[in-house]
Write a protein that holds these residues in place. Sequence first.
Motif, short mmCIF file in Angstrom:
data_model
loop_
_atom_site.label_atom_id
_atom_site.label_comp_id
_atom_site.label_asym_id
_atom_site.label_seq_id
_atom_site.Cartn_x
_atom_site.Cartn_y
_atom_site.Cartn_z
N PRO A 62 -7.54 15.08 -8.25
CA PRO A 62 -7.75 15.88 -7.03
C PRO A 62 -8.22 15.01 -5.86
CG PRO A 62 -8.79 16.92 -8.92
CD PRO A 62 -8.35 15.56 -9.38
N ALA A 63 -8.71 13.81 -6.14
CA ALA A 63 -9.19 12.93 -5.07
C ALA A 63 -8.07 12.17 -4.39
CB ALA A 63 -10.22 11.94 -5.63
N CYS A 64 -6.91 12.01 -5.05
CA CYS A 64 -5.80 11.25 -4.46
C CYS A 64 -4.53 11.40 -5.31
CB CYS A 64 -6.18 9.77 -4.36
SG CYS A 64 -4.89 8.73 -3.60
N ILE A 65 -3.43 11.67 -4.62
CA ILE A 65 -2.13 11.77 -5.31
C ILE A 65 -1.14 10.76 -4.72
CG2 ILE A 65 -2.42 14.18 -5.98
CD1 ILE A 65 -0.60 14.96 -3.61
N ALA A 66 -1.69 9.67 -4.17
CA ALA A 66 -0.81 8.67 -3.54
C ALA A 66 0.04 7.95 -4.58
CB ALA A 66 -1.65 7.65 -2.78
N LEU A 67 1.26 7.71 -4.20
CA LEU A 67 2.24 7.07 -5.06
C LEU A 67 2.14 5.55 -4.92
CD1 LEU A 67 4.86 8.03 -6.61
CD2 LEU A 67 6.07 7.49 -4.51
N SER A 84 -14.04 11.13 2.01
CA SER A 84 -13.65 12.01 3.13
C SER A 84 -12.74 13.15 2.71
CB SER A 84 -12.96 11.17 4.23
OG SER A 84 -11.77 10.58 3.72
N GLY A 85 -12.27 13.16 1.45
CA GLY A 85 -11.37 14.21 1.01
C GLY A 85 -9.94 13.71 0.93
N CYS A 86 -9.02 14.62 0.59
CA CYS A 86 -7.62 14.23 0.48
C CYS A 86 -6.74 15.24 1.18
CB CYS A 86 -7.19 14.12 -0.99
SG CYS A 86 -5.42 13.88 -1.18
N GLU A 87 -6.17 14.80 2.30
CA GLU A 87 -5.32 15.69 3.09
C GLU A 87 -4.05 16.08 2.33
OE1 GLU A 87 -6.33 16.90 5.90
OE2 GLU A 87 -4.49 17.96 6.47
N ALA A 88 -3.52 15.15 1.55
CA ALA A 88 -2.24 15.41 0.88
C ALA A 88 -2.35 16.56 -0.12
CB ALA A 88 -1.75 14.15 0.17
N VAL A 89 -3.48 16.62 -0.83
CA VAL A 89 -3.65 17.69 -1.83
C VAL A 89 -3.75 19.04 -1.12
CG1 VAL A 89 -5.31 18.65 -3.48
CG2 VAL A 89 -4.65 16.26 -3.63
N ARG A 126 0.84 -1.20 0.00
CA ARG A 126 0.00 0.00 0.00
C ARG A 126 0.87 1.25 0.00
NH1 ARG A 126 -5.20 -1.33 1.42
NH2 ARG A 126 -5.66 0.57 0.25
N THR A 127 0.28 2.35 -0.34
CA THR A 127 1.02 3.60 -0.48
C THR A 127 1.66 4.03 0.83
OG1 THR A 127 0.92 5.89 -1.22
CG2 THR A 127 -0.98 5.07 0.01
N ARG A 128 2.74 4.78 0.73
CA ARG A 128 3.39 5.31 1.92
C ARG A 128 2.82 6.68 2.30
NH1 ARG A 128 5.59 0.83 3.73
NH2 ARG A 128 6.69 2.08 5.28
N CYS A 129 1.78 7.16 1.61
CA CYS A 129 1.19 8.47 1.95
C CYS A 129 0.93 8.49 3.46
CB CYS A 129 -0.12 8.69 1.22
SG CYS A 129 -0.96 10.21 1.77
N ARG A 130 1.51 9.46 4.14
CA ARG A 130 1.45 9.38 5.60
C ARG A 130 0.06 9.67 6.15
NH1 ARG A 130 3.27 14.91 7.94
NH2 ARG A 130 4.03 15.98 6.07
N TYR A 131 -0.77 10.32 5.36
CA TYR A 131 -2.14 10.58 5.82
C TYR A 131 -2.97 9.29 5.73
CZ TYR A 131 -0.22 15.16 4.98
OH TYR A 131 0.62 16.25 4.97
N PHE A 132 -2.68 8.49 4.71
CA PHE A 132 -3.33 7.19 4.59
C PHE A 132 -2.97 6.30 5.78
CE2 PHE A 132 -2.79 2.70 3.25
CZ PHE A 132 -4.12 2.40 2.98
N MET A 135 6.38 12.92 -0.90
CA MET A 135 6.57 11.58 -1.47
C MET A 135 5.27 11.18 -2.19
SD MET A 135 9.67 10.81 -0.37
CE MET A 135 9.95 9.04 -0.35
N HIS A 136 4.83 12.00 -3.13
CA HIS A 136 3.54 11.73 -3.78
C HIS A 136 3.69 11.72 -5.31
CE1 HIS A 136 2.16 12.73 0.27
NE2 HIS A 136 1.06 12.05 -0.02
N ALA A 137 2.61 11.33 -5.95
CA ALA A 137 2.64 11.15 -7.41
C ALA A 137 2.39 12.45 -8.14
CB ALA A 137 1.60 10.11 -7.80
N CYS A 164 -9.03 11.20 4.00
CA CYS A 164 -8.24 10.34 3.10
C CYS A 164 -9.22 9.47 2.32
CB CYS A 164 -7.24 9.48 3.86
SG CYS A 164 -6.42 8.28 2.76
N ASN A 165 -9.38 9.82 1.06
CA ASN A 165 -10.33 9.08 0.21
C ASN A 165 -9.98 7.62 0.03
OD1 ASN A 165 -12.10 11.23 -0.42
ND2 ASN A 165 -10.63 12.03 -1.91
N LYS A 166 -8.72 7.31 0.16
CA LYS A 166 -8.30 5.92 -0.03
C LYS A 166 -8.71 5.07 1.17
CE LYS A 166 -4.18 5.03 -2.23
NZ LYS A 166 -4.68 4.34 -3.43
#
Lengths: 148, 326
Positions: free
Chosen positions: B155-160, B136-141, B115-121, B147-149, B129-131
């Motif tokens: 806009p819903a997710c930029i997880a790598l 619920s939205g996306c904290e990273a955006v 799974r992604t290393r996105c720290r909010y996930f 460390m994102h894509a 965190c939509n994932k």
Amino acid sequence: MTTLTVNGTEYPLDLADPRVTLLDALRDRLDLTGTKKGCDQGACGACTVLSDGRRVLACLTLAAQCDGREITTIEGLESHPMQDAFVRHDAFQCGYCTSGQIMSAVALLGENRAGTDADIREYMSGNLCRCGAYSNIVAAVREVARHA
Amino acid sequence: MREFRYERPTTVAEAIRAVAHDPEADFLAGGTTEVDLMKDGVLHPDLLVDITRLPLRGVRRNGTMLQVGALTTMEELAADHTLAERAPFVVEALLRGASVQLRNMATIGGNLLQRTRCRYFRDPAVPACNKREPGSGCEAVNSVARMHAILGASPACIALHASDLAVPLVALDAVVHIESEEGERLVPLTQFYLMPGETPDRENVLRHGELITAIDIPLPPEGTRSLYLKIRDRASYEFALTSAAVAVIMDGAVIKDARVAMGGIGTIPWRGFEAEEVLREAPATPETFRSAADGTIRDPFLVPGTAFKVELAKRTLIRALTEVTS
Ligand SMILES: Cc1cc2nc3c(=O)[nH]c(=O)nc-3n(C[C@H](O)[C@H](O)[C@H](O)COP(=O)(O)OP(=O)(O)OC[C@H]3O[C@@H](n4cnc5c(N)ncnc54)[C@H](O)[C@@H]3O)c2cc1C
Ligand code: SF4
Ligand code: FES
Ligand code: FES
């Protein structure tokens, strides 16, 4: 009952609640506290033990997964030259990472990957030392590898 | 960690049945993603089906292909001689990932499903965190990202997708064997992963209860040169900021054929089809490499913290191509 084989001794273990990690089983149930808990998340290497001779992280291993495996902890090393080298090279300060470092270094020798300092650094990179004793750790491993 | 039951079936069919009939069950392989995220409270299966002792381990040569059992560990695959000889960039990607301890535990199937290393996930205390929590939205955006894509993001997710191994494997057109109660299906790795769009919780085509049993790695023709270049914040034991997997067949100073994929930039392991087009039958020059890089990093989705990756990714690819062709 699950049977855990650690350092050649068989221990019966009640895993009715399978949430117990190998690390917690060793420390809290078998009283083998040489294996340390640093991050408890697979990031620091303090909990490194050998499973069937291969180095693994006890904090991300469930105890239930270990029956039939031979686990070796720092208590199972019988005055290994690596321990002696760590002492002589002063390869620690607080010592918290040390049992993980030594287990990792012993496995490294078996993997034949201690040829150069760069290799030692690379293949020991899963063991963090917050005291920054790295240069002395490399010196200790290098010495044992050369005489191996 | 929430309570769960643990089972260790001895056949593939039993393992599949156990997970398929319990919507809250998960497979457990090396555990380096699964147990980690259970501790974080991100995953909370009620049943773990341990698959590590199923007979799905080992590497077999099958003509021009290597068939890798899904439970082969990263270290075991990295030690394969045929792979080192014919596709060394796969071995490089394996050995530049994680640590020896983790690679002794981690399996090839699990690696592709990490799974992604996105720290909010990874932090259930973060509400958006939509994932993790669809809708619920996306904290990273909206806050700090790094460390994102930058490709395939929405806009819903930029997880790598953080797997190193998957990068050379998409370049080689690896194929995933998937087994379920209905039988077996084969999916090319280039079609296995899903971009987030509006549904970042769906990361790949696997359905609940489907088990990856093997990965086919087609071996590139003899004489192919390959390289995996990983750029990161520290020299070892760190995920990629950017990475490039390149394989070329040269005829003097001309590139006859090329395969390109990049890591550290995509929501899925990113195949560089445009770069391959540019490189094929082209002279190995800085101009060729620059246009291959420009062709790959197109229309990035950027937030302030990830803007640096555009030029870094291009230079990563240029350097990898320069090294592999010289
Ligand atoms: C500190 C740290 C550093 C790391 N650094 C890197 C790195 O630099 N590069 C890199 O690429 N990776 C890195 N990783 C990630 C690591 O490679 C993965 O966690 C690992 O490969 C996952 O494999 P596993 O066998 O442990 O999977 P598990 O954790 O057991 O499983 C992962 C997921 O896949 C499912 N699953 C597993 N196998 C199958 C199967 N055969 N069929 C269907 N579902 C399955 C499980 O249910 C689970 O959801 C790092 C991990 C850690 C903890
Ligand atoms: S980038 Fe994806 S995983 Fe990270 S917070 Fe946003 S939705 Fe969650
Ligand atoms: S305690 Fe296991 S890796 Fe840190
Ligand atoms: S000696 Fe203190 S952490 Fe290594």
